[in-house]
Design an enzyme around this catalytic site. Structure first.
Site, PDB file in Angstrom:
ATOM      1  CG  ASN A  13      -1.684   1.273   1.398  1.00 52.90           C
ATOM      2  OD1 ASN A  13      -1.844   2.030   0.434  1.00 52.90           O
ATOM      3  ND2 ASN A  13      -2.190   1.535   2.599  1.00 52.90           N
ATOM      4  CD1 TRP A  14       3.836   1.321  -2.844  1.00 51.70           C
ATOM      5  CD2 TRP A  14       3.584   2.415  -4.789  1.00 51.70           C
ATOM      6  NE1 TRP A  14       4.657   0.730  -3.773  1.00 51.70           N
ATOM      7  CE2 TRP A  14       4.522   1.379  -4.969  1.00 51.70           C
ATOM      8  CE3 TRP A  14       3.265   3.234  -5.874  1.00 51.70           C
ATOM      9  CZ2 TRP A  14       5.154   1.156  -6.200  1.00 51.70           C
ATOM     10  CZ3 TRP A  14       3.874   3.001  -7.091  1.00 51.70           C
ATOM     11  CH2 TRP A  14       4.808   1.969  -7.251  1.00 51.70           C
ATOM     12  CE  LYS A  15       0.481   3.413   4.846  1.00 53.48           C
ATOM     13  NZ  LYS A  15       0.226   3.504   6.244  1.00 53.48           N
ATOM     14  CG  HIS A  99      -5.715   1.746   4.969  1.00 52.83           C
ATOM     15  ND1 HIS A  99      -5.267   2.688   5.872  1.00 52.83           N
ATOM     16  CD2 HIS A  99      -4.702   0.859   4.806  1.00 52.83           C
ATOM     17  CE1 HIS A  99      -4.031   2.376   6.221  1.00 52.83           C
ATOM     18  NE2 HIS A  99      -3.658   1.279   5.597  1.00 52.83           N
ATOM     19  CD  GLU A 101      -2.833   5.380   6.649  1.00 46.47           C
ATOM     20  OE1 GLU A 101      -2.817   5.492   5.408  1.00 46.47           O
ATOM     21  OE2 GLU A 101      -1.896   4.868   7.292  1.00 46.47           O
ATOM     22  CD  GLU A 171      -3.622  -2.836   7.214  1.00 54.74           C
ATOM     23  OE1 GLU A 171      -2.482  -3.055   6.801  1.00 54.74           O
ATOM     24  OE2 GLU A 171      -4.239  -1.792   6.957  1.00 54.74           O
ATOM     25  N   GLY A 177       2.120   2.103  10.531  1.00 53.37           N
ATOM     26  CA  GLY A 177       3.004   3.247  10.359  1.00 53.37           C
ATOM     27  C   GLY A 177       3.678   3.699  11.643  1.00 53.37           C
ATOM     28  CB  SER A 217       5.105  -1.891  11.709  1.00 55.04           C
ATOM     29  OG  SER A 217       4.606  -0.575  11.920  1.00 55.04           O
ATOM     30  N   GLY A 238       2.750  -1.187   4.170  1.00 64.74           N
ATOM     31  CA  GLY A 238       2.812   0.224   3.809  1.00 64.74           C
ATOM     32  C   GLY A 238       4.237   0.648   3.546  1.00 64.74           C
ATOM     33  N   GLY A 239       4.878   1.211   4.560  1.00 66.61           N
ATOM     34  CA  GLY A 239       6.209   1.800   4.427  1.00 66.61           C
ATOM     35  C   GLY A 239       7.203   0.942   3.662  1.00 66.61           C
TER      36      GLY A 239
HETATM   37  C1  PEP Z   1      -0.760  -0.093   5.753  1.00 67.90           C
HETATM   38  O1  PEP Z   1      -0.701   1.002   5.208  1.00 67.90           O
HETATM   39  O2  PEP Z   1      -1.721  -0.829   5.521  1.00 67.90           O
HETATM   40  C2  PEP Z   1       0.315  -0.488   6.650  1.00 67.90           C
HETATM   41  C3  PEP Z   1       0.243  -1.646   7.244  1.00 67.90           C
HETATM   42  O3  PEP Z   1       1.338   0.416   6.816  1.00 67.90           O
HETATM   43  P1  PEP Z   1       2.768   0.123   7.538  1.00 67.90           P
HETATM   44  O4  PEP Z   1       3.268  -1.170   6.954  1.00 67.90           O
HETATM   45  O5  PEP Z   1       3.610   1.280   7.152  1.00 67.90           O
HETATM   46  O6  PEP Z   1       2.499   0.016   8.987  1.00 67.90           O
END
Ligand code: PEP
Length: 256
Positions: A13-15, A99, A101, A171, A177, A217, A238-239
């Site tokens: 997930n590039w956000k 998500h 966010e 999640e 994040g 994460s 994500g990251g």
């Molecule tokens: C996400 O955006 O779904 C996510 C899990 O982010 P991160 O891996 O950065 O925690």
């Protein structure tokens, strides 16, 4: 519950990161680094404006492209929104829905998650449906109740046939994040709870066939242990998905 019955899916997930030209390079690099790694499906969920260029760069590779949201109406006066047919024509095969966010910052509710999911499935998109508890809920000891309720509300009215095109991403919001990761046992426990709820809503076969990812994460250092758990069938990342080398290592960890 048999893990071998399910498809392992590693999705990025590039956000709100990557311009179209950056996306093109990152997709190409990811595709090269993950070529021939057929032990899991590889998906990159990119910003709307990157979808077409990302789909072109992914063409002929094992990388599939997804979006990060979709509206439930097909067209009309919904300024700033994007429809299922727009996503499909641009080259998206997957879409993330619900998500945290979106839930936290943009007023997404279980009702709108359910509507978006139904619209996406009707259009032939595969859905990565996100749910999970916030820190206060975990501390209050109500994680099971929260994820059970979200699972029921988000899947309301969705047929067993359509469920085959859904991946649930567990999640925990406190892990997204933040650098805080659920322990493998915590991830396993909640993914198993979700699977049990799905078994109650549908049947055991539907639950055993459902891919349930962990997200929060996940990185190249912790992926193997998380993915070794019987109810954890992949990751939403994500990251670490922004760096093709790191993401590819997570794909490697999913090959076992
Ligand atoms: C996400 O955006 O779904 C996510 C899990 O982010 P991160 O891996 O950065 O925690």
């Amino acid at each position: 519950m048999k893990k071998e019955l399910r498809k392992v899916v590693i999705a990025g997930n590039w956000k709100m990161n990557m311009t179209p030209s950056q996306a093109k390079e990152a997709v190409k690099a990811t595709a090269e680094l993950t070529a021939g790694k057929n032990g899991c499906d590889v998906v990159l969920c990119v910003p709307f404006v990157d979808i077409a260029v990302a789909a072109e760069a992914a063409c002929g590779t094992n990388v599939k492209i997804g979006a990060q949201n979709v509206h439930f109406e097909e067209k009309g006066a919904f300024t700033g929104e994007v429809s299922t047919s727009m996503l499909k024509e641009a080259g998206a095969e997957y879409v993330i829905i619900g998500h945290s966010e979106r839930r936290q910052y943009f007023g997404e509710t279980d009702e709108t998650v359910n509507k978006r999911t139904k619209a996406a499935l009707a259009a032939g998109l595969k859905v990565i449906l996100c749910l999970g508890e916030v820190l206060e809920e975990r501390q209050a000891g109500i994680t099971a109740e929260i994820v059970s309720m979200q699972t029921k509300l988000d899947l309301a009215g969705i047929s067993a046939e359509d469920l085959k095109n859904i991946i649930i991403a567990y999640e925990p919001v406190w892990a997204i994040g933040t650098g805080l990761t659920a322990t493998p046992d915590q991830a396993e426990e909640v993914c198993a709870i979700i699977r049990n709820v799905v078994a109650g809503l549908y049947d055991t076969a539907a639950a055993e066939g459902l891919t349930i990812q962990y997200g929060g994460s996940m990185n190249d250092a912790n992926a193997a242990e998380l993915l070794s758990k019987v109810n954890v069938d992949g990751g939403l990342i994500g990251g670490a998905s922004l760096v093709p080398e790191k993401f590819a290592k997570i794909v490697d960890a999913a090959q076992a």
